[in-house]
Design an enzyme around this catalytic site. Structure first.
Site, PDB file in Angstrom:
ATOM      1  N   CYS A  45       0.880  -1.356   0.115  1.00  0.00           N
ATOM      2  CA  CYS A  45       0.020  -0.007  -0.123  1.00  0.00           C
ATOM      3  C   CYS A  45       0.951   1.291  -0.068  1.00  0.00           C
ATOM      4  CB  CYS A  45      -0.842   0.158   1.196  1.00  0.00           C
ATOM      5  SG  CYS A  45      -1.942   1.554   1.482  1.00  0.00           S
ATOM      6  N   HIS A  46       0.406   2.339  -0.291  1.00  0.00           N
ATOM      7  CA  HIS A  46       1.261   3.584  -0.710  1.00  0.00           C
ATOM      8  C   HIS A  46       1.736   3.960   0.593  1.00  0.00           C
ATOM      9  CE1 HIS A  46       2.257   4.516  -4.719  1.00  0.00           C
ATOM     10  NE2 HIS A  46       1.256   3.396  -4.865  1.00  0.00           N
ATOM     11  N   THR A  47       0.888   3.786   1.971  1.00  0.00           N
ATOM     12  CA  THR A  47       1.107   4.211   3.118  1.00  0.00           C
ATOM     13  C   THR A  47       2.675   3.736   3.621  1.00  0.00           C
ATOM     14  OG1 THR A  47      -1.025   4.420   3.598  1.00  0.00           O
ATOM     15  CG2 THR A  47       0.318   4.495   5.374  1.00  0.00           C
ATOM     16  N   HIS A  67       1.063  -3.762   6.265  1.00  0.00           N
ATOM     17  CA  HIS A  67      -0.191  -3.454   7.191  1.00  0.00           C
ATOM     18  C   HIS A  67      -1.534  -4.019   6.265  1.00  0.00           C
ATOM     19  CE1 HIS A  67      -0.057   0.039   4.644  1.00  0.00           C
ATOM     20  NE2 HIS A  67      -1.529  -0.044   4.860  1.00  0.00           N
ATOM     21  N   GLU A  68      -1.176  -4.626   5.030  1.00  0.00           N
ATOM     22  CA  GLU A  68      -2.112  -5.163   4.233  1.00  0.00           C
ATOM     23  C   GLU A  68      -2.071  -6.447   4.014  1.00  0.00           C
ATOM     24  OE1 GLU A  68      -3.680  -2.342   1.473  1.00  0.00           O
ATOM     25  OE2 GLU A  68      -3.920  -3.986  -0.026  1.00  0.00           O
ATOM     26  N   CYS A  97     -11.453  -2.947  20.359  1.00  0.00           N
ATOM     27  CA  CYS A  97     -11.583  -3.749  21.485  1.00  0.00           C
ATOM     28  C   CYS A  97     -12.987  -3.801  22.054  1.00  0.00           C
ATOM     29  CB  CYS A  97     -10.747  -2.921  22.452  1.00  0.00           C
ATOM     30  SG  CYS A  97     -11.500  -1.195  23.159  1.00  0.00           S
ATOM     31  N   CYS A 100     -13.250   0.347  24.896  1.00  0.00           N
ATOM     32  CA  CYS A 100     -13.216   1.697  25.227  1.00  0.00           C
ATOM     33  C   CYS A 100     -13.755   2.877  24.778  1.00  0.00           C
ATOM     34  CB  CYS A 100     -11.823   2.116  24.167  1.00  0.00           C
ATOM     35  SG  CYS A 100     -12.042   2.262  22.524  1.00  0.00           S
ATOM     36  N   CYS A 103     -14.838   2.665  20.870  1.00  0.00           N
ATOM     37  CA  CYS A 103     -15.701   1.565  20.497  1.00  0.00           C
ATOM     38  C   CYS A 103     -17.099   1.522  21.026  1.00  0.00           C
ATOM     39  CB  CYS A 103     -15.020   0.357  20.986  1.00  0.00           C
ATOM     40  SG  CYS A 103     -13.441   0.113  20.032  1.00  0.00           S
ATOM     41  N   CYS A 111     -10.305   3.188  17.782  1.00  0.00           N
ATOM     42  CA  CYS A 111     -10.217   2.711  18.859  1.00  0.00           C
ATOM     43  C   CYS A 111      -9.076   2.835  19.682  1.00  0.00           C
ATOM     44  CB  CYS A 111     -10.244   0.923  18.698  1.00  0.00           C
ATOM     45  SG  CYS A 111      -9.739  -0.037  20.067  1.00  0.00           S
ATOM     46  N   ARG A 115      -3.773   2.010  20.296  1.00  0.00           N
ATOM     47  CA  ARG A 115      -3.356   3.124  19.272  1.00  0.00           C
ATOM     48  C   ARG A 115      -1.797   3.955  19.758  1.00  0.00           C
ATOM     49  NH1 ARG A 115      -1.021   5.447  16.149  1.00  0.00           N
ATOM     50  NH2 ARG A 115      -1.731   6.749  14.430  1.00  0.00           N
ATOM     51  N   CYS A 174      -6.539  -3.391   4.063  1.00  0.00           N
ATOM     52  CA  CYS A 174      -6.441  -1.864   3.953  1.00  0.00           C
ATOM     53  C   CYS A 174      -7.167  -1.119   2.638  1.00  0.00           C
ATOM     54  CB  CYS A 174      -5.009  -1.405   3.961  1.00  0.00           C
ATOM     55  SG  CYS A 174      -4.777   0.305   3.767  1.00  0.00           S
ATOM     56  N   ARG A 371      -2.270  -2.942  -7.159  1.00  0.00           N
ATOM     57  CA  ARG A 371      -1.966  -3.711  -6.202  1.00  0.00           C
ATOM     58  C   ARG A 371      -0.973  -4.635  -6.633  1.00  0.00           C
ATOM     59  NH1 ARG A 371      -2.697  -0.021  -2.847  1.00  0.00           N
ATOM     60  NH2 ARG A 371      -3.683  -0.210  -0.976  1.00  0.00           N
TER      61      ARG A 371
HETATM   62  P1  NAD Z   1      -1.753   5.058  -5.220  1.00  0.00           P
HETATM   63  O1  NAD Z   1      -0.650   5.958  -5.171  1.00  0.00           O
HETATM   64  O2  NAD Z   1      -1.911   3.841  -5.883  1.00  0.00           O
HETATM   65  O3  NAD Z   1      -3.207   6.139  -5.906  1.00  0.00           O
HETATM   66  C1  NAD Z   1      -2.861   7.416  -5.774  1.00  0.00           C
HETATM   67  C2  NAD Z   1      -3.423   7.878  -7.339  1.00  0.00           C
HETATM   68  O4  NAD Z   1      -3.804   9.227  -7.285  1.00  0.00           O
HETATM   69  C3  NAD Z   1      -2.600   7.590  -8.295  1.00  0.00           C
HETATM   70  O5  NAD Z   1      -3.329   6.816  -9.435  1.00  0.00           O
HETATM   71  C4  NAD Z   1      -2.194   9.030  -9.000  1.00  0.00           C
HETATM   72  O6  NAD Z   1      -1.905   8.913 -10.187  1.00  0.00           O
HETATM   73  C5  NAD Z   1      -3.121   9.932  -8.496  1.00  0.00           C
HETATM   74  N1  NAD Z   1      -2.624  11.382  -8.179  1.00  0.00           N
HETATM   75  C6  NAD Z   1      -1.566  11.910  -8.011  1.00  0.00           C
HETATM   76  N2  NAD Z   1      -1.636  13.057  -7.661  1.00  0.00           N
HETATM   77  C7  NAD Z   1      -2.723  13.531  -8.191  1.00  0.00           C
HETATM   78  C8  NAD Z   1      -3.387  14.515  -8.423  1.00  0.00           C
HETATM   79  N3  NAD Z   1      -2.719  15.986  -8.184  1.00  0.00           N
HETATM   80  N4  NAD Z   1      -4.741  14.804  -9.067  1.00  0.00           N
HETATM   81  C9  NAD Z   1      -5.341  13.924  -9.194  1.00  0.00           C
HETATM   82  N5  NAD Z   1      -4.927  12.335  -9.133  1.00  0.00           N
HETATM   83  C10 NAD Z   1      -3.345  12.318  -8.769  1.00  0.00           C
HETATM   84  O7  NAD Z   1      -2.240   5.185  -3.802  1.00  0.00           O
HETATM   85  P2  NAD Z   1      -3.432   4.183  -2.894  1.00  0.00           P
HETATM   86  O8  NAD Z   1      -2.831   3.033  -2.510  1.00  0.00           O
HETATM   87  O9  NAD Z   1      -4.685   4.050  -3.646  1.00  0.00           O
HETATM   88  O10 NAD Z   1      -3.533   5.191  -1.626  1.00  0.00           O
HETATM   89  C11 NAD Z   1      -4.282   6.473  -1.899  1.00  0.00           C
HETATM   90  C12 NAD Z   1      -3.845   7.497  -0.733  1.00  0.00           C
HETATM   91  O11 NAD Z   1      -4.733   6.898   0.692  1.00  0.00           O
HETATM   92  C13 NAD Z   1      -2.427   7.483  -0.069  1.00  0.00           C
HETATM   93  O12 NAD Z   1      -2.135   8.841   0.220  1.00  0.00           O
HETATM   94  C14 NAD Z   1      -2.284   6.579   0.833  1.00  0.00           C
HETATM   95  O13 NAD Z   1      -1.410   6.963   1.991  1.00  0.00           O
HETATM   96  C15 NAD Z   1      -3.967   6.838   1.380  1.00  0.00           C
HETATM   97  N6  NAD Z   1      -4.547   5.878   2.362  1.00  0.00           N
HETATM   98  C16 NAD Z   1      -5.157   6.130   3.355  1.00  0.00           C
HETATM   99  C17 NAD Z   1      -5.930   5.249   4.019  1.00  0.00           C
HETATM  100  C18 NAD Z   1      -6.931   5.617   5.103  1.00  0.00           C
HETATM  101  O14 NAD Z   1      -7.404   4.928   5.954  1.00  0.00           O
HETATM  102  N7  NAD Z   1      -7.094   6.910   5.725  1.00  0.00           N
HETATM  103  C19 NAD Z   1      -6.001   3.885   3.773  1.00  0.00           C
HETATM  104  C20 NAD Z   1      -5.134   3.491   2.797  1.00  0.00           C
HETATM  105  C21 NAD Z   1      -4.485   4.347   2.077  1.00  0.00           C
HETATM  106  N1  AHE Z   2       1.267   7.812  11.072  1.00  0.00           N
HETATM  107  C1  AHE Z   2       0.512   8.501   9.981  1.00  0.00           C
HETATM  108  C2  AHE Z   2      -0.847   8.125   9.919  1.00  0.00           C
HETATM  109  C3  AHE Z   2      -1.498   8.329   8.697  1.00  0.00           C
HETATM  110  C4  AHE Z   2      -2.961   8.022   8.563  1.00  0.00           C
HETATM  111  O1  AHE Z   2      -3.999   8.645   8.415  1.00  0.00           O
HETATM  112  N2  AHE Z   2      -3.081   6.643   8.490  1.00  0.00           N
HETATM  113  C5  AHE Z   2      -4.255   5.974   8.184  1.00  0.00           C
HETATM  114  C6  AHE Z   2      -4.182   4.664   7.674  1.00  0.00           C
HETATM  115  S1  AHE Z   2      -3.334   4.624   6.040  1.00  0.00           S
HETATM  116  C7  AHE Z   2      -3.226   3.168   5.637  1.00  0.00           C
HETATM  117  O2  AHE Z   2      -3.065   2.932   4.296  1.00  0.00           O
HETATM  118  C8  AHE Z   2      -5.498   5.903   9.331  1.00  0.00           C
HETATM  119  O3  AHE Z   2      -6.437   5.382   8.897  1.00  0.00           O
HETATM  120  N3  AHE Z   2      -5.130   6.394  10.447  1.00  0.00           N
HETATM  121  C9  AHE Z   2      -5.779   6.301  11.563  1.00  0.00           C
HETATM  122  C10 AHE Z   2      -4.976   6.096  12.675  1.00  0.00           C
HETATM  123  O4  AHE Z   2      -5.355   5.961  13.720  1.00  0.00           O
HETATM  124  O5  AHE Z   2      -3.709   6.300  12.566  1.00  0.00           O
HETATM  125  C11 AHE Z   2       0.745   9.971  10.184  1.00  0.00           C
HETATM  126  O6  AHE Z   2       0.465  10.753   9.222  1.00  0.00           O
HETATM  127  O7  AHE Z   2       0.945  10.344  11.230  1.00  0.00           O
HETATM  128 ZN    ZN Z   3      -2.797   1.127   3.538  1.00  0.00          ZN
END
Ligand code: NAD
Ligand code: AHE
Ligand code: ZN
Length: 376
Positions: A45-47, A67-68, A97, A100, A103, A111, A115, A174, A371
């Site tokens: 994953c990109h994270t 994490h995936e 959990c 908390c 939850c 949760c 964390r 994820c 992926r």
């Molecule tokens: P990815 O890199 O596969 O997808 C990102 C997409 O955005 C790509 O297709 C890219 O071409 C496009 N992009 C980049 N810049 C752009 C712009 N300016 N305008 C339009 N499109 C643009 O990433 P992913 O695995 O799909 O994850 C996406 C994002 O979500 C990442 O930042 C990741 O860290 C985050 N994420 C968050 C959570 C969460 O729970 N909040 C969970 C998983 C991933």
């Molecule tokens: N440590 C990072 C957290 C960034 C973030 O927002 N993480 C997402 C998951 S990304 C999975 O690919 C999230 O859901 N966070 C909730 C949590 O509890 O962290 C930062 O930027 O500090």
């Molecule tokens: Zn992820």
């Protein structure tokens, strides 16, 4: 191996900005309330890249990322009753959990049980289970699935039916759950809504699926990479826009507002780019549009808009793991996957092995990878 220290292979991130290296490590047995998992598959994953780059304020090294994942329970510590040896499981970076304040609130899937320690890269008791060359290694997001064996809190793992292939079900750990849940739970998209999704990676494509299943009217997919158009349409997008190829003098906000007769009912950021997050908010319909941030922005980055955008009725919110309670709701998503309601298999565009995990990272920089699944 129950109760024994296991020696296995893992991809270790020794320092930020450097590639991971395949090392022999030791994994201690699970303590009370912990589960040791034999990790079979892990999607990138990109994270993971985000933290490896050094942009993650919680990112500390040396660490085992990942994490995936998907695997099988190898052993459990005392007090673990929800999973047993041999169960097929998915680790959860958002724990559940059920005791908390979070939850019990009924208002969030976040949760607080583990964390704080998770953010420091340690187990709930403050210690670590990994060692390499005599040095302790940090845990990551409560999962550390880049190791052939990992140890997680009992709150950070869910058993799933063994009818689901783990090399696909791991994506529900994820990206897929995050996007699909953001649309169907956090945003709760309604039939007939006009929606726009910025960023069509695995997450954005899963948002598209969620909007489709909710019978949104317009599902406008936006990506700077034209090769994502076909992907987006295959998942249900009605339109595709490349924001780097707009009519002279028009912004993406102008184009979206015109296209949706005043703005979108829902927009989503799945890029992590704070400028895109602003565009997504400002493309929302006056009076009621809601923008949901999913993308992860680097340390220090902040979002901006004029307060007037909110005063005139637009709402800005975020979503973590799609608002999904992993232990309670992930098995239902696995059922949706097995029933063909949720497309997962198509997202696996690349495969690699643990020894060649860095190839997986290269695929992700390439722009054709949705992926990559690592056979551990
Ligand atoms: P990815 O890199 O596969 O997808 C990102 C997409 O955005 C790509 O297709 C890219 O071409 C496009 N992009 C980049 N810049 C752009 C712009 N300016 N305008 C339009 N499109 C643009 O990433 P992913 O695995 O799909 O994850 C996406 C994002 O979500 C990442 O930042 C990741 O860290 C985050 N994420 C968050 C959570 C969460 O729970 N909040 C969970 C998983 C991933
Ligand atoms: N440590 C990072 C957290 C960034 C973030 O927002 N993480 C997402 C998951 S990304 C999975 O690919 C999230 O859901 N966070 C909730 C949590 O509890 O962290 C930062 O930027 O500090
Ligand atoms: Zn992820």
């Amino acid at each position: 191996t129950q109760g024994k220290v296991i020696t296995c292979k893992a991809a270790v991130a020794w320092e930020a900005g450097k590639p991971v290296s395949i090392e022999e490590i030791t994994v201690d047995p699970p303590q009370a309330g912990e589960v040791r998992i034999k990790v079979l598959y892990n999607a990138l994953c990109h994270t993971d890249l985000f933290t490896l780059s050094g942009d993650d304020p919680e990112g500390d090294f040396p660490v085992i990322l990942g994490h995936e994942g998907g695997g099988v329970v190898e052993s459990v510590g005392e007090g673990v009753t929800d999973v047993k040896v041999g169960d097929h499981v998915v680790p959860l970076y958002t724990a559940e959990c059920r005791e908390c304040k979070f939850c019990k609130s009924g208002k969030t899937n976040l949760c607080s049980a583990v964390r704080a320690t998770q953010g420091k890269g340690v187990m709930p008791d403050g210690t670590k289970r990994f060692k390499c060359k005599g040095k302790e290694l940090l845990h990551f997001m409560g999962c550390s699935t880049f190791s052939q064996y990992t140890v997680v809190s009992k709150y950070s793992v869910v058993a799933i039916t063994d009818k689901a292939p783990l090399d696909k079900a791991c994506l529900l750990g994820c990206g897929l759950t995050t996007g699909y849940g953001a649309a169907t739970k956090t945003a709760n998209v309604q039939e007939g809504d006009n929606t726009a999704i910025f960023g069509l990676g695995a997450v954005g494509l899963a948002v598209v699926q969620g909007c489709k299943v909710r019978k949104a009217k317009q599902i406008i997919a936006i990506d700077t990479n034209d090769r994502k158009e076909e992907w987006a349409r295959s998942m249900g997008a009605t339109d595709f826009i490349n924001p780097t190829k707009l009519p002279e003098g028009k912004t993406i906000v102008d184009v979206l507002v015109e296209k949706t007769d005043g703005g979108c009912d829902h927009t989503f950021d799945c890029t992590g780019n704070v400028n895109v997050m602003r565009q997504a908010l400002e493309a929302c319909h006056k009076g009621w549009g809601v923008s949901t941030i999913i993308g992860v922005a680097a340390a220090g980055k902040e979002i901006q808009t004029r307060p007037f955008q909110l005063v005139t009725g637009r709402k800005w919110q975020g979503s973590a793991f799609g608002g999904v309670k992993g232990r309670t709701e992930l098995p239902g998503l696995v059922d949706d996957y097995l029933a063909g309601k949720l497309t997962v298999d198509d997202y696996v565009t690349h495969r690699t092995s643990l020894d060649e995990i860095s190839k997986g990272f290269d695929y992700m920089h390439g722009g054709d990878c949705i992926r990559c699944v690592v056979d551990m």
